[in-house]
Design a protein around this motif. Sequence first.
Motif: not given
Length: 119
Positions: A20-27, A58-62
Amino acid sequence: DMCEYEAVAWESVKAMRALASLAYSDAAFNLDDSRVLGQLQRLMAIHQGEPQVQLAAMRALCNMAFDPDTAVKRLISPSLLAGILKSMDGHPSVKDLAVKASEAAARLIAAEACPVGEA
């Protein structure tokens, strides 16, 4: 690594929090590896009865769906949408589960309804 300790719910939660943290920076960058979504769905299936695992997913998918282009190209699939819909039912011990699942669904719908550049 989301694969090494997939049978352990808490380890799966930690791995998905990192995702989720990585996806927040660059999905888009983090979904270039085709194994990521498959493993995320696998963890959701293995730990269906673990609301903390579902919440972490769900947090990661968001965060992944925050990028509309990535959402449309990578996240619109029947099996993934089914997992989100199941999580929308929520769980009494994790009040944020239904909220995060609804947010993920809303982001996917918005991305599909109004693709980038058409607004």
